[in-house]
Motif scaffolding. Sequence first.
Motif, short mmCIF file in Angstrom:
data_model
loop_
_atom_site.label_atom_id
_atom_site.label_comp_id
_atom_site.label_asym_id
_atom_site.label_seq_id
_atom_site.Cartn_x
_atom_site.Cartn_y
_atom_site.Cartn_z
N GLU B 150 0.85 -1.21 0.00
CA GLU B 150 0.00 0.00 0.00
C GLU B 150 0.88 1.25 0.00
N LYS B 152 0.78 4.24 -1.73
CA LYS B 152 0.39 5.60 -2.12
C LYS B 152 0.27 6.57 -0.96
N TYR B 153 -0.31 6.12 0.16
CA TYR B 153 -0.51 7.04 1.30
C TYR B 153 0.81 7.64 1.77
N LYS B 155 3.69 7.92 0.12
CA LYS B 155 4.64 8.35 -0.91
C LYS B 155 4.93 9.86 -0.89
N PRO B 156 3.91 10.73 -0.68
CA PRO B 156 4.22 12.17 -0.74
C PRO B 156 5.32 12.61 0.22
N ILE B 157 5.33 12.12 1.44
CA ILE B 157 6.36 12.57 2.39
C ILE B 157 7.75 12.12 1.94
N SER B 181 1.50 7.29 8.68
CA SER B 181 0.41 7.87 7.87
C SER B 181 -0.39 6.77 7.18
N ASN B 186 -5.22 3.46 6.43
CA ASN B 186 -5.59 2.19 5.80
C ASN B 186 -5.56 1.06 6.82
#
Lengths: 251, 251
Positions: B150, B152-153, B155-157, B181, B186
Motif C-alpha cells: 500500500e 500511495k498514502y 509516498k508524498p512525504i 500515515s 488504511n
Amino acid sequence: MTYCIAASINEGLILVSDSRTNAGIDNVSTHGKMHAFDSRPDRKIILLSAGNLATTQAVLEQMHRDKIKEAKVNINTVECLSEAADYLGHISVEKQKQHINTQGQSAFNPSATFILAGQIGGEPHGAYMIYAEGNSITTSANTPFLQIGESKYGKPILDRFLKLDTSIDEAARCCLVSMDSTIRSNASVGAPVEMLVYRKDSFAFQEYYCFDDGDDYMLQLRRSWETKLREAIAALPSLDKNAVKPMRVEL
Amino acid sequence: MTYCIAASINEGLILVSDSRTNAGIDNVSTHGKMHAFDSRPDRKIILLSAGNLATTQAVLEQMHRDKIKEAKVNINTVECLSEAADYLGHISVEKQKQHINTQGQSAFNPSATFILAGQIGGEPHGAYMIYAEGNSITTSANTPFLQIGESKYGKPILDRFLKLDTSIDEAARCCLVSMDSTIRSNASVGAPVEMLVYRKDSFAFQEYYCFDDGDDYMLQLRRSWETKLREAIAALPSLDKNAVKPMRVEL
C-alpha cells in the motif's frame, strides 16, 4: 486519472479538483472536473467527476436536457441534496449501461463516480459521493470529507487535520496541500487546479479560484509546505538507542 | 495488505515494514515481513515481502534449502545484490507457477513482490524491488527509495523529503512517518512496525527496532507530527482574495 476533494465543515464547503484526463498514458488532455449549477436562486449545486469522460459528459448533457424540457425530476425540482444525488445516480447508471456491452477493448470501463455538493433551500449545506452503481454516501462528523479518483496520496493530511470545526480558510489550504501532494506523486493528476470555497447560507459562487501550472500562489504554498515538513521532521523525537532489539535472523 | 519501504541513501539503508496480513477482511493475522539473512560475515541481506503469504513463505523456504544443500546458486554464493535479486526473482516465479492453475476461487492471486536490500563484499550497499514477474529495479539519485504494498498514502512525504544526502537518522524518522500515515489511513496496514537502520560498511544488524501498537515512541512521533502539521497549515500563505475568478456556470 483524476483527484477531487469535497470537505463539508461547519462553516461551509471546500471543493477542489484537478483537470487532467487520460485515455492511455499517450493520450492526455485537460478537462475541468468542476461543474456549477446555478439555475435557481434557492440552490447552488456543484458536481465533481472522476472516471470515464464520455459518461461524465453524457450525464451533464442529460441533466441539461432534463432541465430545459422541465422533466418531472430535474436539477430545479429536487428538494434536497440526497434527492439530487439519487437523480444523478440514476442518470449515471443509465448512461453507463448504454455502452457496457459494446464490442471493443477488453479494458473498456464506462464507470464514473461523482461528488455532488451544495445547498438547497432551507436545508443545510452538504456533500454526497455517488458511486458508479448509483448509490451514494455523505460525510459525517468523523470524516467530514469525500474524495474521488486518485485519493490515497492526499488522504493522510485530510485524516490528520480536517475536522468539522476547522476554519474554512485553513480547510481550504489543507485541501490544496492534499491536491499538491497528489500532483507531486502521481503524473496522472495535474493542473489547472480549481477550488471553490462556499460559505454556508451564502447561495453565491463568490470564492472560485483556478490555479494554472506554475501559479505563484501554488508555488508559494508548495515551498512553504516543504520547508515546514523539513522542520517538522527535524523536530521529531530522536530514536531511543536503548530501544534497540536483537534482530531475528532467518538464514 | 502490507506496506514496506527501503531507503538507500549515502549513509546507508533504512528498512521499514508493517506486520498485518489478511486473506479477506475477516481473516487478519500478524506476520512480520522483514527477513534477515546473516549466513556469512561478508554479506548482510534483508528481504521485505508483500503479496501472497504462501508464496512468500515458499520462497523463503526454498532459499533456506538452497543454502543448506549448497546449491550452485544460493544466498551465500551470489556476488552482488543484483545477482541476489535475479536469484530471488527466479524462485518467486517458480513458486507462483506451482499454484496459478490450481482450481479455486477466481480471485486467487499467488503473486508476491519483494525488496531485497543489504551489502555484499566490497560492493556498495543498495536495494532492489523484485516484481511478481521476477524482474527488478533499484533506486536512483532521483528516487532513493522503493516501496511495496500500500505505497500511495506514504509516498508524498518520501517524495518531498528523502534525498541521497539526507542524514540517516532523519531518513529513519521520515520513513516512520510514512508508515504511520499509512497505518492511520488504511486498516489493512498495522503494527508491529519493524525498522532496521543499516549504516554502510558496518556489516552488522545493530539498529533494529520493533514498535508494537501503542508504543511510546510511535505515539510521541505521531503527536509531534500532528502538532507540526497544524502549525505548517497555519503558516501557509493566505489565499489572495484578489485572485478570485468568475466561475463558469454550466446549467
